[in-house]
Scaffold this active site. Structure first.
Site, short mmCIF file in Angstrom:
data_model
loop_
_atom_site.label_atom_id
_atom_site.label_comp_id
_atom_site.label_asym_id
_atom_site.label_seq_id
_atom_site.Cartn_x
_atom_site.Cartn_y
_atom_site.Cartn_z
CE LYS A 142 -3.92 -2.41 1.68
NZ LYS A 142 -4.76 -2.58 3.21
CD GLN A 174 -3.79 -4.24 6.79
OE1 GLN A 174 -4.31 -3.42 6.03
NE2 GLN A 174 -4.36 -5.52 6.17
CG ASP A 187 -9.29 0.79 5.96
OD1 ASP A 187 -9.35 -0.26 4.42
OD2 ASP A 187 -7.99 0.35 6.49
N1 GUN Z 1 -7.19 -6.84 6.28
C1 GUN Z 1 -7.34 -7.46 5.50
N2 GUN Z 1 -8.21 -6.21 4.53
C2 GUN Z 1 -8.35 -4.96 5.32
C3 GUN Z 1 -8.74 -3.59 4.30
O1 GUN Z 1 -9.09 -3.18 3.67
N3 GUN Z 1 -8.55 -2.94 5.14
C4 GUN Z 1 -7.24 -3.00 6.52
N4 GUN Z 1 -7.43 -1.72 7.20
N5 GUN Z 1 -7.24 -3.90 6.85
C5 GUN Z 1 -7.40 -5.35 6.31
#
Ligand code: GUN
Length: 277
Positions: A49, A93, A116
């Protein structure tokens, strides 16, 4: 022959659009990616990311904290990022270590910076007028279906999996696009009968090969959100033998995955534009 829906291609088109938008902005949108601990999958995702954000030209930082970081410390960091006018997007995350209340963390993020789309404010907006930062994976799936001209209005869509990250928000998005939506899950009785109704079938359960050819209606559009590592190989929730029955499918890897990161960056740019006016 079924159409192979290529997430790298669709993401590339989205990145090109974002580059054009960024040229017009008098500022550089800023993203902060927060990770606790060093779970290998989370390390890989957060690095990706941050890397993609920098490649696009965003001001991105990966804040990697020890897994022992307390909830109070994490909430204090989020408070600082919320208050920092230079920060447009905050992503923590998931999953978080067991001693941290993930929902409290999600609710601490300022909705305007919730890239998110997990904050209850964003969730409420998603289910009402849709004017929200949308969860990245579901928004990426919609973008991909649109790119390949998949009709949704009036069609039977079945989502297998009811997570807050994928299943539930995707149901809202498909409903807003006038699909008839069924959300199936581990307690659904006679799952194959339900999935065989689907003209658009989405699998988001994280169980390799869970959707078998018998569960697929011929001509269906198949969307595979699962990514599991089996014997060093990445595999999806849909048994690849089902692909040949479909009219279109997303491969694993190279399907939905690249779209998730691309949508995160789109959300960061969107958050910056809404917040900075
Ligand atoms: N863990 C798995 N998918 C995601 C996501 O889209 N965002 C975040 N913050 N954590 C995740």
């Amino acid at each position: 022959m079924p159409v192979r829906m290529n997430g790298h291609e669709v993401a590339k088109a989205l990145y090109a659009e974002l580059r054009e938008t960024l040229k017009e902005l008098p500022y550089t949108p800023a993203l902060r990616v927060v990770r606790l601990g060093d779970d290998p999958a989370s390390v890989a995702y957060t690095r990706l990311k941050d890397k993609r954000a920098r490649e696009l030209g965003l001001d991105s930082r990966l804040l990697a904290l020890p897994s022992e970081t307390s909830q109070e410390e994490l909430l204090a960091l989020i408070g600082e990022l919320n208050a920092d006018d230079a920060v447009d997007g905050i992503l923590v995350q998931l999953p978080l270590p067991g001693h941290v209340d993930a929902q409290a963390v999600i609710e601490a993020i300022a909705p305007a910076k919730d890239v998110d789309g997990f904050h209850p404010f964003s969730v409420g907006r998603l289910w009402t007028d849709g004017r929200a930062l949308l969860p990245c994976t579901p928004a990426g799936i919609l973008r991909m279906l649109d790119h390949y001209g998949v009709e949704l209005a009036g069609r039977e869509a079945v989502i297998v999996g009811r997570s807050n990250i994928v299943g539930k928000p995707l149901a809202a998005l498909l409903l807003a696009r006038h699909a008839t939506v069924t959300v199936a899950h581990s307690r659904t009785r006679d799952l194959p009968t339900v999935t065989r109704r689907a003209e658009v079938l989405v699998a988001a359960v994280g169980r390799p090969g869970f959707v078998t050819p018998e569960m697929v209606r011929p001509g269906a559009v198949l969307v595979d959100v699962g990514i599991s590592r089996v014997g060093g190989k990445l595999v999806g929730d849909i048994d690849p033998r089902a692909h040949e029955l479909s009219s279109a499918f997303t491969p694993v890897p190279g399907g939905v995955g690249p779209m998730t990161v691309a949508m995160l960056l789109a959300n960061t740019v969107q958050a910056a534009r809404w917040r900075r006016g």
